[in-house]
Write an enzyme that holds these catalytic residues in place. Structure first.
Site, PDB file in Angstrom:
ATOM      1  N   ASP A 106      -6.448   0.975   0.816  1.00 51.44           N
ATOM      2  CA  ASP A 106      -6.493   1.316   2.266  1.00 51.44           C
ATOM      3  C   ASP A 106      -7.835   0.896   2.733  1.00 51.44           C
ATOM      4  O   ASP A 106      -8.694   0.186   2.106  1.00 51.44           O
ATOM      5  CB  ASP A 106      -6.343   2.691   2.438  1.00 51.44           C
ATOM      6  CG  ASP A 106      -7.371   3.770   1.941  1.00 51.44           C
ATOM      7  OD1 ASP A 106      -8.203   3.216   1.332  1.00 51.44           O
ATOM      8  OD2 ASP A 106      -7.221   4.909   2.414  1.00 51.44           O
ATOM      9  N   LYS A 115       0.500  -1.210   0.102  1.00 60.37           N
ATOM     10  CA  LYS A 115       0.047   0.012   0.037  1.00 60.37           C
ATOM     11  C   LYS A 115       0.925   1.210   0.096  1.00 60.37           C
ATOM     12  O   LYS A 115       0.693   2.115  -0.834  1.00 60.37           O
ATOM     13  CB  LYS A 115      -0.855  -0.041   1.335  1.00 60.37           C
ATOM     14  CG  LYS A 115      -1.975   1.310   1.143  1.00 60.37           C
ATOM     15  CD  LYS A 115      -2.657   1.317   2.599  1.00 60.37           C
ATOM     16  CE  LYS A 115      -1.719   2.153   3.357  1.00 60.37           C
ATOM     17  NZ  LYS A 115      -2.487   2.658   4.625  1.00 60.37           N
TER      18      LYS A 115
END
Length: 334
Positions: free
Chosen positions: A220, A202
């Site tokens: 996320d 991420k």
């Protein structure tokens, strides 16, 4: 007399033949007229049915005590792969119009600042990170400076972000790795970034997409929640979500797609009470009705600039300011 009688006999026959022809003609025309009338009636009814299918107000009125998802769009279980791709891309286009200035909400001036800020954003808000990093980067502007920092001093600066001891260990560790393995420069490859302490896929995609212009999907908590609500995927593992959603879009769309989805999740499609009645993509959402559907009540749930509140960046891009957005307050002001 015989001729007259013969003529008299023929006349009725002719009349009867004309009557049969007329009846036949009428019978032929009648069904066409009825079909035309049916067609007109169908055309008149079609808009009303279509309106109910897409308008949140109509859907809410029609299904009062149950989630009106199925009155808004067809159940995604019935979607073909092609239909899913089309719906997903249309949602992205709609969100691009709502958030034309969507951008990463972490303040940064270079790749080093972005990777550090992204690591610090775990379990806290981007606003809190933006209120904290000015002091950190003023004291430790380069990887070399942060690598040689006193952990206790860094912990004190990072305390407002939460989990400050673990985060201190990560940012000092990744700074040392940058100095020792990459000459003090943030690498521009995924396989190198994920080797840094505290950096996962991420964080790596945030850095690649926003500091290097290389496409990536940032999965996320907001992204995970929304793509499942929209039934783009049923996966729960971030890596599998990334792969499933990435397959629906061209690679060039990935970074902006991430911004659009995350912005929408922060502002309108909240975790506990989404503002369904104020959502611009309600007609495309299978989960419509999970939140507040009354338009006036839904408006009160909007966050950040849509509800009159500032965004999360202290130094947002000019395009955001031009569109009417406002900077976040400085530390201690809000």
């Amino acid at each position: 007399m015989a001729e007259k009688t013969s003529a008299a006999k023929k006349a009725p026959a002719k009349k009867a033949g004309a009557g049969k022809a007329a009846a036949k003609k009428t019978a032929t025309k009648a069904p066409a007229k009825t079909a035309a009338a049916g067609k007109t009636a169908a055309v008149k009814k079609a808009p009303a049915a279509k309106k109910v299918a897409v308008a949140p107000k109509k859907a809410t009125a029609r299904v009062k005590d149950t989630a009106p998802a199925r009155t808004v769009v067809h159940p995604p279980g019935d979607e073909s792969r092609t239909a899913l791709v089309r719906r997903a891309r249309r949602i992205n286009r709609e969100l691009a119009e709502v958030y034309p200035y969507a951008h990463p909400e972490l303040d940064f001036d270079n790749p080093f600042q972005l990777v550090v800020a992204t690591v610090l954003s775990a379990q806290t808000t981007d606003l809190r990170v933006n209120q904290t990093t000015p002091a950190l980067f003023a004291r430790y502007p380069t990887p070399e400076d942060l690598a040689a920092a006193n952990p206790e001093e860094v912990e004190e600066i990072l305390r407002p972000t939460g989990f400050f001891r673990a985060k201190t260990k990560s940012v000092i560790g990744l700074s040392k790795a940058l100095v020792e393995e990459f000459g003090g420069e943030v690498p521009g490859r995924l396989e190198d970034l994920v080797k840094l302490p505290g950096v996962g896929r991420k964080t790596a995609f945030v850095v690649l997409g926003n500091a290097f212009g290389r496409p990536g999907i940032t999965v996320d908590t907001h992204f995970q929640r929304l793509v499942r609500r929209w039934r783009w995927t049923a996966e729960t593992d971030p890596d599998k979500i990334e792969a499933a959603v990435g397959a629906l879009f061209p690679k060039s769309d990935w970074t902006d797609l991430s911004h659009h989805v995350i912005w929408h999740g922060r502002r309108i499609c909240h975790a506990r009470k989404p503002a369904c009645g104020a959502c611009p993509i309600a007609p495309l959402c299978p989960a419509y009705g999970e939140g507040e559907t009354d338009p006036e009540k839904a408006k009160k749930l909007l966050k950040y600039e849509k509800g009159g509140f500032p965004g999360q960046r202290l130094r947002p891009p000019q395009s955001y300011l031009d569109a009417g957005g406002t900077p976040a307050p400085p530390l201690g002001a809000g």
